[in-house]
Design a protein around this motif. Structure first.
Motif, short mmCIF file in Angstrom:
data_model
loop_
_atom_site.label_atom_id
_atom_site.label_comp_id
_atom_site.label_asym_id
_atom_site.label_seq_id
_atom_site.Cartn_x
_atom_site.Cartn_y
_atom_site.Cartn_z
N ALA B 125 0.86 -1.20 0.00
CA ALA B 125 0.00 0.00 0.00
C ALA B 125 0.88 1.24 0.00
O ALA B 125 1.23 1.77 1.05
CB ALA B 125 -0.92 -0.03 1.22
N LYS B 155 -5.03 5.05 0.49
CA LYS B 155 -4.04 4.44 -0.40
C LYS B 155 -4.81 3.85 -1.58
O LYS B 155 -6.01 3.55 -1.46
CB LYS B 155 -3.28 3.32 0.32
CG LYS B 155 -2.41 3.82 1.48
CD LYS B 155 -1.15 4.48 0.97
CE LYS B 155 -0.25 4.93 2.11
NZ LYS B 155 0.94 5.65 1.59
N SER B 158 -3.58 -0.82 -4.65
CA SER B 158 -2.90 -1.78 -3.80
C SER B 158 -3.14 -3.19 -4.35
O SER B 158 -4.23 -3.74 -4.21
CB SER B 158 -3.43 -1.64 -2.37
OG SER B 158 -2.75 -2.52 -1.52
N GLY B 167 -1.37 -5.34 5.05
CA GLY B 167 -0.74 -4.42 4.12
C GLY B 167 0.46 -3.74 4.75
O GLY B 167 0.66 -3.79 5.97
N ARG B 197 -11.93 -1.29 2.53
CA ARG B 197 -11.27 -1.56 1.24
C ARG B 197 -12.31 -1.67 0.15
O ARG B 197 -13.36 -2.28 0.33
CB ARG B 197 -10.38 -2.78 1.28
CG ARG B 197 -10.98 -4.03 1.85
CD ARG B 197 -9.98 -5.17 1.72
NE ARG B 197 -10.07 -6.10 2.84
CZ ARG B 197 -9.41 -7.24 2.94
NH1 ARG B 197 -8.59 -7.60 1.99
NH2 ARG B 197 -9.57 -8.03 3.98
#
Lengths: 375, 375
Positions: B125, B155, B158, B167, B197
């Protein structure tokens, strides 16, 4: 000599551009990818009303053709907006029908249509004006050509080996395959997904014979050339849009405190992309003007090789300059990037077309190898 | 000077033998899907149980202390056998070397064995929406609290984060410090409270990466890598690995080149000289990368900025291999399959791990000694 579009041709392109810009083609493609073909069909109808396919259909059958320059103009806009559907395939089918309808009484292979005179003057009439007694072809021509012109028939035409799969058979009103010197209804198998979510490709089996004889083979060769020309125009339009969108992004995206377009590595790559497209476009229009002449197959192939490379290079540049965002499914430009890859090898790979150019230039007696025969 | 691989041959034989009996006959589903991710994780466990998942690591962490040459040879066998992609790659290749250089003994004991077995899969990340090539402009913050840090910000891009467990990456821990200073390198759970996420689909729609949103995510002091405020130096030690040999071993490309030659034999028109040139070039470049790998592991001085040379070479080689394969496949190239999946993956190569534009700047400035450009 005036090797630029005239006012009427420009207006035609601009009208289509406005229509397509208002049609939200990315949403149409995404709906199709999710299993809803309706927006695609609606777009098809409005495009046909605007005359997209008219240049491929003779006036006698309800079109305005043959008008290859207008055809290229239209397909340039279709590519520029990544319009989905079997568009080049239907234009090719129209050419096939024109040739079949006009094949009676001609020698083997029929004769080329009169087309536009070399100075770009108006058509003096094509063989499609008089449906003849081809082996089953004339009835087909009479039935389908007017429907293509009016937008009620999308035809997915399979021309092995250059076009071995039926594109968007689920959207098509007819799926045909040319098998040697027979034109048959095609029975599509399970569709396979393409990198391009707008495209579905089905292997086909030949079904009911619709027409047969040497005229079919000759008509298929002509259809393949015309479909390739349409694809070529789409590639240049795609490349243009990719370049425009990428220049815009290079101006907007900042890193290290400045637009990334300020970096020479980015500038030079974009400049090279422009150069490639600027020299592909005249090859495409040059090929359109060769329609009806013996050089047409060679010139179409020259254009396809150059347009494939230029558009694919534009897609690679677009991806590289956008970086990760260009690599995402949800970012619309990715639809253009994926289309460029698919059309790179559709209607014959650049390698196949380069070989045709060289064969045309060096084979003094042997004809240019036609695309629809196995290599 | 010699190219004597005999010291690695016993291990090669053992690896080949094991792979012959264990590599799944049917390829696993794509690792960018939930199902495929799980299948690849189980495969990592199988490798781990045979002590083949991290051969170059010390035995105490699950490796077998293989020499760099033995590692190269293992990779050749692994890829030649057509074994599955490595779902744990980003942890093994990017985080582990960082921990070997900067981690505490406690971190090594705690983190490495479950990484080696696939029990914990790691995602990198680093990038943020406004910090791509210009990584030092990153804005996600780490704020000192009792016993650890609170992470806030975003971020993106990723890789593997859609399905991974944990991460790692740099966060800004001192907003007053100059860009490259005031960063701290942290490890965190992707299931932590306050972390959201959002999977992102790559060009083929598969969720190969994710966006991460941090809302007061707590990280204990034990999960800081290196000293607080020293994150840039820690991160840069990872970029050497990311761009260097460890992420993309030569075996991967020599195996792909062999498959390309097989595809040529199966599909190509032998008269197609242009494609023949590209197949030959891809094979030659893969061989060059292999030999360069032997040179690299033979050297005793550090590679440093030469990892940028490496990154430009392998990423462009990977793309060339797959573009050539798609062109060889012609109209089949756009259809879903192993080559297309490899192509989509290879398209990202010139973008991730520092764009090739950045790598070329590094090569020009740090290897060739040219003046630093404006940025």
């Amino acid at each position: 000599m005036k090797f630029v579009l005239d006012a009427g041709q420009r207006l035609f392109g601009e009208t289509l551009h406005r229509l397509l810009a208002g049609a939200d083609t990315p949403a149409v493609i995404r709906a199709r990818a999710c299993g809803d073909p309706e927006p695609c069909r609606a777009l098809w109808r409005s495009l046909a009303e605007a005359g997209v396919l008219a240049p491929a259909v003779p006036e006698a059958a309800g079109g305005a053709g043959p008008l290859p320059v207008e055809l290229v103009t239209a397909f340039h806009e279709l590519g520029r907006h990544a319009a989905p559907g079997p568009l080049a395939e239907t234009a090719a089918a129209a050419e096939l029908l024109v040739r079949l309808g006009g094949s009676s009484g001609d020698g083997p292979g029929g004769g080329p249509p009169t087309g536009r005179s070399p100075d770009g003057g108006p058509s003096t009439g094509g063989p499609g004006d008089e449906p003849g007694g081809g082996p089953g072809g004339d009835g087909l021509t009479a039935e389908w050509l007017p429907r293509i012109a009016e937008g009620t028939a999308a035809v997915s035409l399979v021309l092995p080996p250059a076009v071995p799969y039926a594109l968007d058979a689920d959207l098509a009103d007819a799926v045909w395959v040319v098998d040697g010197d027979r034109l048959c209804e095609a029975v599509p198998g399970a569709a396979r997904s393409s990198l391009d979510p707008a495209r579905r490709l089905s292997p086909v089996a030949a079904g009911t014979v619709l027409a047969s004889g040497p005229a079919v083979r000759a008509a298929a060769e002509a259809a393949c050339d015309l479909g390739t020309l349409a694809c070529t125009a789409q590639l240049v339009g795609l490349g243009r849009r990719l370049l425009e969108a990428t220049v815009e992004y290079a101006l907007a995206r900042h890193q290290f405190g400045q637009p990334i377009g300020a970096f020479q590595a980015v500038k030079h790559r974009l400049a090279d992309t422009l150069v490639g497209l600027e020299y592909a476009r005249p090859l495409v229009y040059g090929a359109a003007l060769a329609y009806g002449s013996p050089d047409f197959p060679r010139d179409v192939s020259a254009a396809k090789a150059a347009a494939s490379e230029a558009a694919y290079a534009a897609a690679r540049t677009a991806l590289q300059v956008h970086g990760a965002i260009g690599y995402t499914d949800e970012y619309d430009l990715g639809l253009w990037i994926r289309r460029a890859r698919a059309l790179h090898t559709a209607w014959g790979s650049p390698a196949l077309h380069r070989a045709r150019v060289v064969a045309a230039l060096t084979g003094s007696r042997s004809p240019v190898p036609p695309m629809p025969s196995p290599r | 000077m010699d190219l004597d691989l005999s010291s690695a041959e016993p291990f090669r034989a053992e690896a080949r033998d094991w792979l012959r009996t264990h590599v799944p006959a049917v390829p696993l589903p794509s690792l960018e899907t939930a199902e495929g991710f799980a299948a690849h994780r189980a495969w990592e466990r199988e490798l781990y149980d045979a002590r083949l998942s991290v051969v170059s690591w010390p035995a105490r962490y699950g490796g077998r202390d293989a020499s760099p040459l033995e590692w190269l040879v293992f990779e050749e066998e692994y890829h030649a056998a057509g074994a599955p992609g490595r779902v744990g790659q980003n942890g093994v290749s990017l985080l582990a070397p960082t921990l070997f250089a900067h981690g505490t003994p406690e971190q090594l004991e705690r983190i490495l064995p479950p990484m080696a077995s696939g029990e914990v899969v790691w995602a990198q990340a680093w990038s943020e929406p406004e910090a791509g090539s210009d990584l030092a402009s990153l804005r996600a913050t780490a704020t000192r609290v009792d016993g650890g840090w609170r992470l806030n910000g975003q971020k993106t891009w990723s890789s593997r984060a859609a399905f991974a467990d944990r991460g790692f990456g740099p966060f800004r821990s001192d907003s007053q410090a100059e860009r490259h200073r005031g960063l701290t390198y942290l490890m965190f759970s992707l299931d932590a409270e306050g972390l959201t996420r959002r999977p992102i689909g790559r060009l083929d729609g598969r969720p190969a990466f994710a966006e991460l949103f941090f809302d007061d995510v707590f990280v204990p002091d034990a999960d800081v890598v290196g000293a607080p405020g020293d994150g840039w130096r820690v991160a840069m030690s990872t970029t050497g690995d990311e761009r260097g040999l460890t992420l993309r071993s030569p075996g991967r490309f020599t195996a792909a080149a062999d498959r390309l030659v097989a595809l040529w034999r199966e599909r190509a028109d032998p008269a197609d000289g242009a494609l023949l040139d590209r197949v030959a070039d891809a094979w030659i470049r893969a061989r060059a990368y292999r030999l360069k790998g032997f040179e690299t592991v033979s050297r005793t001085d550090g590679a440093g900025a030469e990892s940028s040379v490496n990154k430009v070479f392998w990423s462009e080689l990977d793309l060339a291999l797959h573009e050539t394969a798609l062109d060889l496949l012609g109209p089949d190239g756009e259809l879903a399959g192993e080559w297309l999946e490899g192509y989509v993956f290879s398209l990202a190569g010139p973008i991730y791990a520092g764009t090739n534009e950045i790598q070329r700047n590094v090569i020009a400035e740090r290897v060739l000694g040219l003046p630093r450009g404006p940025r």
